[in-house]
Design a protein around this motif. Structure first.
Motif, PDB file in Angstrom:
ATOM      1  N   SER A  89      18.833  21.393  14.850  1.00  0.00           N
ATOM      2  CA  SER A  89      18.029  20.193  14.623  1.00  0.00           C
ATOM      3  C   SER A  89      18.198  19.234  15.791  1.00  0.00           C
ATOM      4  O   SER A  89      19.269  19.182  16.397  1.00  0.00           O
ATOM      5  CB  SER A  89      18.460  19.484  13.335  1.00  0.00           C
ATOM      6  OG  SER A  89      17.729  18.291  13.171  1.00  0.00           O
ATOM      7  N   ASP A  90      17.154  18.480  16.074  1.00  0.00           N
ATOM      8  CA  ASP A  90      17.303  17.443  17.086  1.00  0.00           C
ATOM      9  C   ASP A  90      18.166  16.302  16.551  1.00  0.00           C
ATOM     10  O   ASP A  90      18.625  15.461  17.302  1.00  0.00           O
ATOM     11  CB  ASP A  90      15.943  16.941  17.590  1.00  0.00           C
ATOM     12  CG  ASP A  90      15.073  16.348  16.504  1.00  0.00           C
ATOM     13  OD1 ASP A  90      15.158  16.791  15.343  1.00  0.00           O
ATOM     14  OD2 ASP A  90      14.293  15.442  16.820  1.00  0.00           O
ATOM     15  N   LEU A  91      18.449  16.288  15.271  1.00  0.00           N
ATOM     16  CA  LEU A  91      19.364  15.327  14.655  1.00  0.00           C
ATOM     17  C   LEU A  91      20.801  15.554  15.143  1.00  0.00           C
ATOM     18  O   LEU A  91      21.588  14.628  15.239  1.00  0.00           O
ATOM     19  CB  LEU A  91      19.301  15.455  13.129  1.00  0.00           C
ATOM     20  CG  LEU A  91      20.373  14.770  12.300  1.00  0.00           C
ATOM     21  CD1 LEU A  91      20.162  13.258  12.333  1.00  0.00           C
ATOM     22  CD2 LEU A  91      20.341  15.266  10.867  1.00  0.00           C
ATOM     23  N   PHE A  92      21.156  16.794  15.473  1.00  0.00           N
ATOM     24  CA  PHE A  92      22.526  17.150  15.811  1.00  0.00           C
ATOM     25  C   PHE A  92      23.048  16.443  17.059  1.00  0.00           C
ATOM     26  O   PHE A  92      24.207  16.052  17.112  1.00  0.00           O
ATOM     27  CB  PHE A  92      22.661  18.658  15.999  1.00  0.00           C
ATOM     28  CG  PHE A  92      22.575  19.456  14.733  1.00  0.00           C
ATOM     29  CD1 PHE A  92      22.346  18.868  13.494  1.00  0.00           C
ATOM     30  CD2 PHE A  92      22.728  20.822  14.773  1.00  0.00           C
ATOM     31  CE1 PHE A  92      22.270  19.618  12.341  1.00  0.00           C
ATOM     32  CE2 PHE A  92      22.656  21.595  13.624  1.00  0.00           C
ATOM     33  CZ  PHE A  92      22.422  20.987  12.412  1.00  0.00           C
ATOM     34  N   LYS A  93      22.237  16.303  18.091  1.00  0.00           N
ATOM     35  CA  LYS A  93      22.599  15.599  19.330  1.00  0.00           C
ATOM     36  C   LYS A  93      23.975  15.999  19.871  1.00  0.00           C
ATOM     37  O   LYS A  93      24.774  15.177  20.273  1.00  0.00           O
ATOM     38  CB  LYS A  93      22.523  14.089  19.118  1.00  0.00           C
ATOM     39  CG  LYS A  93      21.134  13.632  18.773  1.00  0.00           C
ATOM     40  CD  LYS A  93      21.054  12.141  18.617  1.00  0.00           C
ATOM     41  CE  LYS A  93      19.651  11.735  18.462  1.00  0.00           C
ATOM     42  NZ  LYS A  93      19.025  11.295  17.426  1.00  0.00           N
ATOM     43  N   ASN A  94      24.253  17.300  19.852  1.00  0.00           N
ATOM     44  CA  ASN A  94      25.517  17.851  20.367  1.00  0.00           C
ATOM     45  C   ASN A  94      26.756  17.316  19.658  1.00  0.00           C
ATOM     46  O   ASN A  94      27.860  17.374  20.200  1.00  0.00           O
ATOM     47  CB  ASN A  94      25.636  17.634  21.875  1.00  0.00           C
ATOM     48  CG  ASN A  94      24.561  18.379  22.631  1.00  0.00           C
ATOM     49  OD1 ASN A  94      24.214  19.499  22.267  1.00  0.00           O
ATOM     50  ND2 ASN A  94      24.025  17.764  23.658  1.00  0.00           N
ATOM     51  N   PHE A 121      29.457  19.206   6.625  1.00  0.00           N
ATOM     52  CA  PHE A 121      29.070  18.986   8.017  1.00  0.00           C
ATOM     53  C   PHE A 121      30.158  19.577   8.905  1.00  0.00           C
ATOM     54  O   PHE A 121      31.340  19.299   8.705  1.00  0.00           O
ATOM     55  CB  PHE A 121      28.950  17.490   8.314  1.00  0.00           C
ATOM     56  CG  PHE A 121      27.885  16.798   7.523  1.00  0.00           C
ATOM     57  CD1 PHE A 121      26.625  16.585   8.065  1.00  0.00           C
ATOM     58  CD2 PHE A 121      28.129  16.366   6.228  1.00  0.00           C
ATOM     59  CE1 PHE A 121      25.633  15.952   7.334  1.00  0.00           C
ATOM     60  CE2 PHE A 121      27.143  15.728   5.490  1.00  0.00           C
ATOM     61  CZ  PHE A 121      25.895  15.517   6.038  1.00  0.00           C
ATOM     62  N   TYR A 122      29.743  20.371   9.875  1.00  0.00           N
ATOM     63  CA  TYR A 122      30.671  20.965  10.828  1.00  0.00           C
ATOM     64  C   TYR A 122      30.390  20.341  12.192  1.00  0.00           C
ATOM     65  O   TYR A 122      29.326  20.553  12.766  1.00  0.00           O
ATOM     66  CB  TYR A 122      30.473  22.480  10.893  1.00  0.00           C
ATOM     67  CG  TYR A 122      30.752  23.167   9.576  1.00  0.00           C
ATOM     68  CD1 TYR A 122      32.018  23.659   9.284  1.00  0.00           C
ATOM     69  CD2 TYR A 122      29.742  23.320   8.627  1.00  0.00           C
ATOM     70  CE1 TYR A 122      32.272  24.293   8.080  1.00  0.00           C
ATOM     71  CE2 TYR A 122      29.991  23.949   7.411  1.00  0.00           C
ATOM     72  CZ  TYR A 122      31.257  24.426   7.145  1.00  0.00           C
ATOM     73  OH  TYR A 122      31.504  25.049   5.952  1.00  0.00           O
ATOM     74  N   SER A 123      31.339  19.581  12.690  1.00  0.00           N
ATOM     75  CA  SER A 123      31.128  18.901  13.968  1.00  0.00           C
ATOM     76  C   SER A 123      31.522  19.790  15.133  1.00  0.00           C
ATOM     77  O   SER A 123      32.284  20.749  14.992  1.00  0.00           O
ATOM     78  CB  SER A 123      31.918  17.598  14.015  1.00  0.00           C
ATOM     79  OG  SER A 123      33.301  17.857  14.047  1.00  0.00           O
ATOM     80  N   VAL A 124      30.997  19.454  16.298  1.00  0.00           N
ATOM     81  CA  VAL A 124      31.339  20.143  17.535  1.00  0.00           C
ATOM     82  C   VAL A 124      32.725  19.641  17.957  1.00  0.00           C
ATOM     83  O   VAL A 124      32.981  18.437  17.981  1.00  0.00           O
ATOM     84  CB  VAL A 124      30.289  19.845  18.635  1.00  0.00           C
ATOM     85  CG1 VAL A 124      30.727  20.423  19.962  1.00  0.00           C
ATOM     86  CG2 VAL A 124      28.929  20.383  18.215  1.00  0.00           C
ATOM     87  N   GLY A 125      33.612  20.556  18.268  1.00  0.00           N
ATOM     88  CA  GLY A 125      34.957  20.162  18.693  1.00  0.00           C
ATOM     89  C   GLY A 125      35.677  19.392  17.616  1.00  0.00           C
ATOM     90  O   GLY A 125      35.576  19.702  16.435  1.00  0.00           O
ATOM     91  N   ASP A 126      36.379  18.357  18.032  1.00  0.00           N
ATOM     92  CA  ASP A 126      37.152  17.540  17.100  1.00  0.00           C
ATOM     93  C   ASP A 126      36.456  16.228  16.753  1.00  0.00           C
ATOM     94  O   ASP A 126      37.098  15.289  16.287  1.00  0.00           O
ATOM     95  CB  ASP A 126      38.536  17.232  17.692  1.00  0.00           C
ATOM     96  CG  ASP A 126      39.406  18.481  17.770  1.00  0.00           C
ATOM     97  OD1 ASP A 126      39.183  19.392  16.943  1.00  0.00           O
ATOM     98  OD2 ASP A 126      40.284  18.542  18.642  1.00  0.00           O
ATOM     99  N   ILE A 127      35.156  16.158  16.986  1.00  0.00           N
ATOM    100  CA  ILE A 127      34.410  14.935  16.683  1.00  0.00           C
ATOM    101  C   ILE A 127      34.490  14.660  15.190  1.00  0.00           C
ATOM    102  O   ILE A 127      34.250  15.543  14.370  1.00  0.00           O
ATOM    103  CB  ILE A 127      32.938  15.070  17.136  1.00  0.00           C
ATOM    104  CG1 ILE A 127      32.877  15.207  18.656  1.00  0.00           C
ATOM    105  CG2 ILE A 127      32.110  13.895  16.651  1.00  0.00           C
ATOM    106  CD1 ILE A 127      31.502  15.551  19.178  1.00  0.00           C
ATOM    107  N   GLU A 128      34.851  13.443  14.849  1.00  0.00           N
ATOM    108  CA  GLU A 128      34.939  13.048  13.452  1.00  0.00           C
ATOM    109  C   GLU A 128      33.588  12.500  12.990  1.00  0.00           C
ATOM    110  O   GLU A 128      33.000  11.642  13.643  1.00  0.00           O
ATOM    111  CB  GLU A 128      36.013  11.973  13.270  1.00  0.00           C
ATOM    112  CG  GLU A 128      36.201  11.556  11.835  1.00  0.00           C
ATOM    113  CD  GLU A 128      37.262  10.482  11.668  1.00  0.00           C
ATOM    114  OE1 GLU A 128      37.222   9.793  10.646  1.00  0.00           O
ATOM    115  OE2 GLU A 128      38.109  10.323  12.567  1.00  0.00           O
TER     116      GLU A 128
END
Length: 158
Positions: A89-94, A121-128
């Protein structure tokens, strides 16, 4: 990968089987018809609506994001449950890798329906991922839910 879970319930005075049918089996055609201010269209990129199918949902201009692609994981008509994963999704924004939804439709004591929705929700890396960051998306989802419910209440034969 960071993981954030959100649990919510939505109620409807409509019978459980009808809510399941509308929100799972008929959503491809019903959502764009009832909530065109939100959903412009739904198209299948792979499959035809069963488990493993991938569909693209295109949102109306001004909705806040343009599209999402989701993979249908499971449709259990006997237990009235539905599981799918937003994979793009374009909502994800990396920031978000994917979002998984597990929805169970259960009969309410008054004859209506309780929709129990578990969102992961599964974030990229350790992003909270903070709850307030997803609040807008959940409120938009609730608006579409209410629009469909109002349509079904006004059109009991639909």
């Amino acid at each position: 990968m960071g993981v954030f879970k959100h649990e919510m319930e939505a109620t409807s005075p409509l019978p459980t089987a009808r809510v399941f049918k509308a929100f799972v089996l008929e959503s491809d055609t019903l959502f764009p018809k009832v909530a065109p201010y939100a959903i412009k269209g739904v198209e299948y990129l792979q499959g035809s609506g069963g488990p493993g199918s991938i569909r693209k949902v295109t949102f109306a201009e001004g909705w806040g994001f343009e599209y999402l692609k989701e993979k249908i994981d499971e449709i259990d008509q006997d237990n009235l449950s539905y599981t799918y994963t937003v994979i793009e999704s374009d909502l994800f924004k990396n920031l978000i890798e994917k979002i998984s939804y597990d929805t169970k439709f259960v009969a309410a004591p008054n004859g209506g329906t309780i929709c129990k929705i578990s969102t992961t929700f599964y974030s990229v890396g350790d992003i909270e991922i903070k709850e307030e960051a997803i609040k807008d998306s959940l409120q938009k989802r609730a608006r579409v839910f209410k629009a469909v419910e109002e349509y079904l209440l006004a059109n009991l034969d639909a």
